[in-house]
Motif scaffolding. Structure first.
Motif, PDB file in Angstrom:
ATOM      1  N   UNK A  29       0.033   8.502   7.875  1.00 55.34           N
ATOM      2  CA  UNK A  29      -1.505   8.336   7.276  1.00 55.34           C
ATOM      3  C   UNK A  29      -2.269   7.295   7.890  1.00 55.34           C
ATOM      4  N   UNK A  30      -2.095   5.962   8.400  1.00 57.23           N
ATOM      5  CA  UNK A  30      -2.837   5.344   9.006  1.00 57.23           C
ATOM      6  C   UNK A  30      -3.109   6.255  10.710  1.00 57.23           C
ATOM      7  N   UNK A  31      -2.437   6.261  11.423  1.00 58.78           N
ATOM      8  CA  UNK A  31      -2.760   7.498  12.380  1.00 58.78           C
ATOM      9  C   UNK A  31      -3.737   8.338  11.981  1.00 58.78           C
ATOM     10  N   UNK A  32      -3.209   9.506  10.986  1.00 60.26           N
ATOM     11  CA  UNK A  32      -4.489   9.932  10.977  1.00 60.26           C
ATOM     12  C   UNK A  32      -5.687  10.024  10.483  1.00 60.26           C
ATOM     13  N   UNK A  33      -5.903   8.888   9.154  1.00 57.15           N
ATOM     14  CA  UNK A  33      -6.570   8.208   9.129  1.00 57.15           C
ATOM     15  C   UNK A  33      -7.894   7.941  10.013  1.00 57.15           C
ATOM     16  N   UNK A  34      -7.268   7.104  11.605  1.00 60.27           N
ATOM     17  CA  UNK A  34      -7.895   6.316  12.099  1.00 60.27           C
ATOM     18  C   UNK A  34      -8.645   7.803  13.089  1.00 60.27           C
ATOM     19  N   UNK A  91     -10.220   1.458   7.899  1.00 57.99           N
ATOM     20  CA  UNK A  91      -9.531   0.497   7.846  1.00 57.99           C
ATOM     21  C   UNK A  91      -8.524   0.584   6.658  1.00 57.99           C
ATOM     22  N   UNK A  92      -7.202   0.548   7.270  1.00 58.46           N
ATOM     23  CA  UNK A  92      -5.930   0.578   6.548  1.00 58.46           C
ATOM     24  C   UNK A  92      -5.465  -1.053   6.319  1.00 58.46           C
ATOM     25  N   UNK A  93      -5.495  -1.505   5.054  1.00 60.66           N
ATOM     26  CA  UNK A  93      -4.658  -2.876   4.611  1.00 60.66           C
ATOM     27  C   UNK A  93      -3.416  -2.862   3.785  1.00 60.66           C
ATOM     28  N   UNK A  94      -2.446  -3.536   4.083  1.00 58.59           N
ATOM     29  CA  UNK A  94      -1.130  -3.396   2.848  1.00 58.59           C
ATOM     30  C   UNK A  94      -1.128  -4.876   2.299  1.00 58.59           C
ATOM     31  N   UNK A  95       0.282  -5.411   1.661  1.00 55.68           N
ATOM     32  CA  UNK A  95       0.920  -6.060   1.105  1.00 55.68           C
ATOM     33  C   UNK A  95      -0.700  -6.661   0.454  1.00 55.68           C
ATOM     34  N   UNK A  96      -1.858  -5.657  -0.151  1.00 52.95           N
ATOM     35  CA  UNK A  96      -2.400  -6.650  -1.576  1.00 52.95           C
ATOM     36  C   UNK A  96      -1.906  -7.339  -2.780  1.00 52.95           C
ATOM     37  N   UNK A  97      -1.800  -8.135  -2.709  1.00 51.78           N
ATOM     38  CA  UNK A  97      -0.945  -8.881  -3.871  1.00 51.78           C
ATOM     39  C   UNK A  97      -2.573  -8.568  -5.186  1.00 51.78           C
ATOM     40  N   UNK A  98      -1.979  -9.201  -6.510  1.00 51.52           N
ATOM     41  CA  UNK A  98      -2.795  -9.222  -7.001  1.00 51.52           C
ATOM     42  C   UNK A  98      -3.692 -10.166  -7.672  1.00 51.52           C
ATOM     43  N   UNK A  99      -3.106 -11.596  -6.211  1.00 47.12           N
ATOM     44  CA  UNK A  99      -4.674 -12.866  -6.354  1.00 47.12           C
ATOM     45  C   UNK A  99      -5.272 -12.764  -5.126  1.00 47.12           C
ATOM     46  N   UNK A 100      -5.359 -11.297  -5.010  1.00 44.36           N
ATOM     47  CA  UNK A 100      -6.417 -10.849  -4.090  1.00 44.36           C
ATOM     48  C   UNK A 100      -7.289 -10.419  -4.869  1.00 44.36           C
ATOM     49  N   UNK A 112     -16.257   2.937   0.427  1.00 42.13           N
ATOM     50  CA  UNK A 112     -16.005   3.471   2.061  1.00 42.13           C
ATOM     51  C   UNK A 112     -14.977   3.517   2.595  1.00 42.13           C
ATOM     52  N   UNK A 113     -14.857   3.972   3.856  1.00 41.40           N
ATOM     53  CA  UNK A 113     -13.504   4.078   4.904  1.00 41.40           C
ATOM     54  C   UNK A 113     -12.440   2.850   4.625  1.00 41.40           C
ATOM     55  N   UNK A 114     -11.739   2.989   3.715  1.00 42.23           N
ATOM     56  CA  UNK A 114     -10.636   1.716   3.919  1.00 42.23           C
ATOM     57  C   UNK A 114     -10.137   1.984   2.719  1.00 42.23           C
ATOM     58  N   UNK A 115      -8.991   2.063   3.020  1.00 45.19           N
ATOM     59  CA  UNK A 115      -7.496   2.327   2.128  1.00 45.19           C
ATOM     60  C   UNK A 115      -7.060   1.499   1.898  1.00 45.19           C
ATOM     61  N   UNK A 116      -5.918   0.349   0.768  1.00 47.78           N
ATOM     62  CA  UNK A 116      -4.555  -0.046   0.329  1.00 47.78           C
ATOM     63  C   UNK A 116      -3.893   0.763   0.558  1.00 47.78           C
ATOM     64  N   UNK A 117      -2.586   0.594   0.673  1.00 47.68           N
ATOM     65  CA  UNK A 117      -1.259   0.998   0.479  1.00 47.68           C
ATOM     66  C   UNK A 117      -0.012  -0.166   0.094  1.00 47.68           C
ATOM     67  N   UNK A 118      -0.039   0.373  -0.809  1.00 48.59           N
ATOM     68  CA  UNK A 118       1.124  -0.036  -1.702  1.00 48.59           C
ATOM     69  C   UNK A 118       2.520   0.057  -1.772  1.00 48.59           C
ATOM     70  N   UNK A 119       3.965  -0.542  -1.728  1.00 53.23           N
ATOM     71  CA  UNK A 119       5.027  -0.398  -2.085  1.00 53.23           C
ATOM     72  C   UNK A 119       5.421  -0.198  -3.056  1.00 53.23           C
ATOM     73  N   UNK A 120       6.035   0.886  -3.911  1.00 54.70           N
ATOM     74  CA  UNK A 120       6.807   0.934  -5.379  1.00 54.70           C
ATOM     75  C   UNK A 120       8.445   0.317  -5.345  1.00 54.70           C
TER      76      UNK A 120
END
Length: 459
Positions: free
Chosen positions: A290-295, A349-358, A367-375
């Motif tokens: 995703x990061x490769x294709x998105x950017x 821009x791609x973000x990861x490790x976003x927690x609920x405290x943020x 805008x073109x910012x994506x957040x990735x989450x692992x479950x």
């Protein structure tokens, strides 16, 4: 500088300015729409009103290039996408031409006592106010004006201050369409009004309802005034839509769909996928691909052929998005890719490790910012998807049909798309729950929002 102005986001150049309406002119505009409702809209047949909208659809198609170029100048949408938006707007108008009589037909009611007859007759309410956003200047207007004019209402249209040229182009289309079928031009009245003036319009007893698409703040302000005056409101607000990937037989295809869903309209779409929730077994490979294709989609001239990502709508929008990303980094988010910024041009821009405290966990990135989450599980994916104040759209990717429907049932959203993105169509209702708004636009349900379902009982 005038509040209503075309400022090319790609260059920062002010191309044109337009004065706001005077209070006297505004009062006359409301009366014009009210008089037209009484003299024409409520007196003619559905077919007569549909004929006007048929001409509106035809003129959108004839002028698609001109209309699309206006949108590019006003808000930076890539030209190919702007052309697609104009085509979609025409299709929405045509949908109500083709289906209006069927959807608005009298509905008989079977009486339990077997005496006489009864039916529901659907009729317009009167003057409606539409408050429209800048991100889809034609599509948003079509899904409000199309069904409501066919239903027998008249329209006051306040467009976004940065879209005056598209607003005037649509006004010209409606005036020409009205003239072609012998209807008064007051069926659709454009108003370049201030927020203070709009507050008086909402309160005006000649106005029967309000539809607003925009920010939570705008929606809350409109709803407060409308509620005070007992006016019906349809609210289409923001979203932070989840894209849930649980299984796939084609990871590359799922990745491309995810990229397409995030980049549509330069990432400035309320129902774009914004939070990508991926099962643990697929996360690492998805994140890399995703990061490769998105950017790979870098900001470029919106008029250039093949551009996928143009500038953001304004300098303020770019600054706001940049501030959000900077705050996410300071609060501990991992940056998998950070696009360069130059004026209104903002790289993916791609973000990861976003927690609920943020803050980033709770905000909408427009805008073109994506957040990735692992479950780890389906259950965790649903909990994360629902842990947001928004509830507009959602996307579920899985090879298990039973799981797809199970997850769809569990998601708090107005719309669920299974194994596809960008599947909007004129016949499909659009709307959300929670802070994403209330009411529906498009499809059959759009015709139900601002009508009087009048009971008629005959002995």
């Amino acid at each position: 500088m005038s509040q209503y102005a075309v400022i090319n986001p790609a260059t920062g150049e002010t191309l044109s300015e337009y004065p706001t309406i005077t209070n006297t002119e505004l009062g006359d505009a409301v009366q014009w729409a009210a008089d037209t409702f009484e003299s024409w809209s409520r007196r003619v047949s559905v077919a007569d009103r549909a004929a006007l909208i048929a001409k509106v659809a035809e003129l959108h198609t004839e002028r698609r290039q001109e209309l699309a170029e206006i949108a590019v100048r006003e808000m930076g949408k890539p030209l190919d996408q702007a052309l697609g938006e104009v085509d979609f707007a025409a299709a929405i108008y045509q949908y109500y031409v083709d289906n209006g009589e069927k959807f608005l037909a009298d509905e008989p009611i079977e009486l339990s006592d077997g005496t006489g007859s009864a039916f529901i007759r659907r009729a317009g309410l009167g003057v409606l106010l539409g408050i429209m956003p800048w991100n889809f200047p034609y599509y948003q207007v079509a899904r409000f004006a199309g069904p409501n004019i066919v239903a027998g209402n008249t329209i006051l249209l306040k467009h976004a201050p940065q879209c005056p040229e598209s607003a005037l182009a649509m006004q010209a289309i409606f005036e020409e369409a009205a003239a072609s079928v012998g209807a008064p031009a007051g069926v659709y009245v454009n108003i370049f009004a201030t927020n203070d003036q709009i507050a008086t319009v909402i309160a005006d007893p000649r106005v029967q309802g309000v539809s607003v698409t925009g920010s939570e703040r705008a929606g809350a302000a409109v709803a407060e005034i409308a509620g005070k005056h007992l006016k019906k409101v349809v609210l289409e607000m923001g979203g932070s839509d989840p894209f849930i990937l649980l299984s796939t037989a084609d990871l590359d295809g799922a990745v491309q769909d995810a990229v397409n869903a995030r980049l549509d309209n330069n990432g400035q779409s309320c129902n774009a996928a914004k939070r990508f929730i991926v099962i643990d077994s697929l996360y690492e490979e998805f994140a890399a691909k995703f990061t490769e294709a998105f950017t790979a989609a870098q900001p470029a001239d919106p008029f250039a052929e093949g551009t996928l990502l143009g500038p953001l709508s304004s300098e303020a929008a770019a600054e706001r998005l940049g501030e959000q990303v900077d705050r996410a980094k300071k609060q501990g988010a991992t940056v998998l890719a950070e696009g360069s910024r130059s004026g209104t041009f903002f790289g993916p821009t791609v973000l990861a490790d976003v927690s609920e405290e943020m803050d980033a966990y709770h905000e909408e990135f427009f805008g073109p910012v994506a957040s990735l989450y692992r479950v780890e599980s389906e259950e965790e994916a649903v909990l994360l998807a629902n842990d947001t104040p928004f509830g507009l759209g959602s996307y579920v990717y899985t090879t298990d049909q039973e799981q797809a429907l199970r997850v769809a049932d569990a998601i708090d959203a107005g719309m669920v798309w299974i194994n596809l993105v960008l599947g909007d169509a004129a016949e499909l209702p659009f709307g959300g729950v929670k802070r994403s708004g209330s009411g529906r636009e498009m499809g059959r349900f759009a015709l139900e929002e601002f009508i009087n379902k009048k009971l008629i009982r005959i002995a």
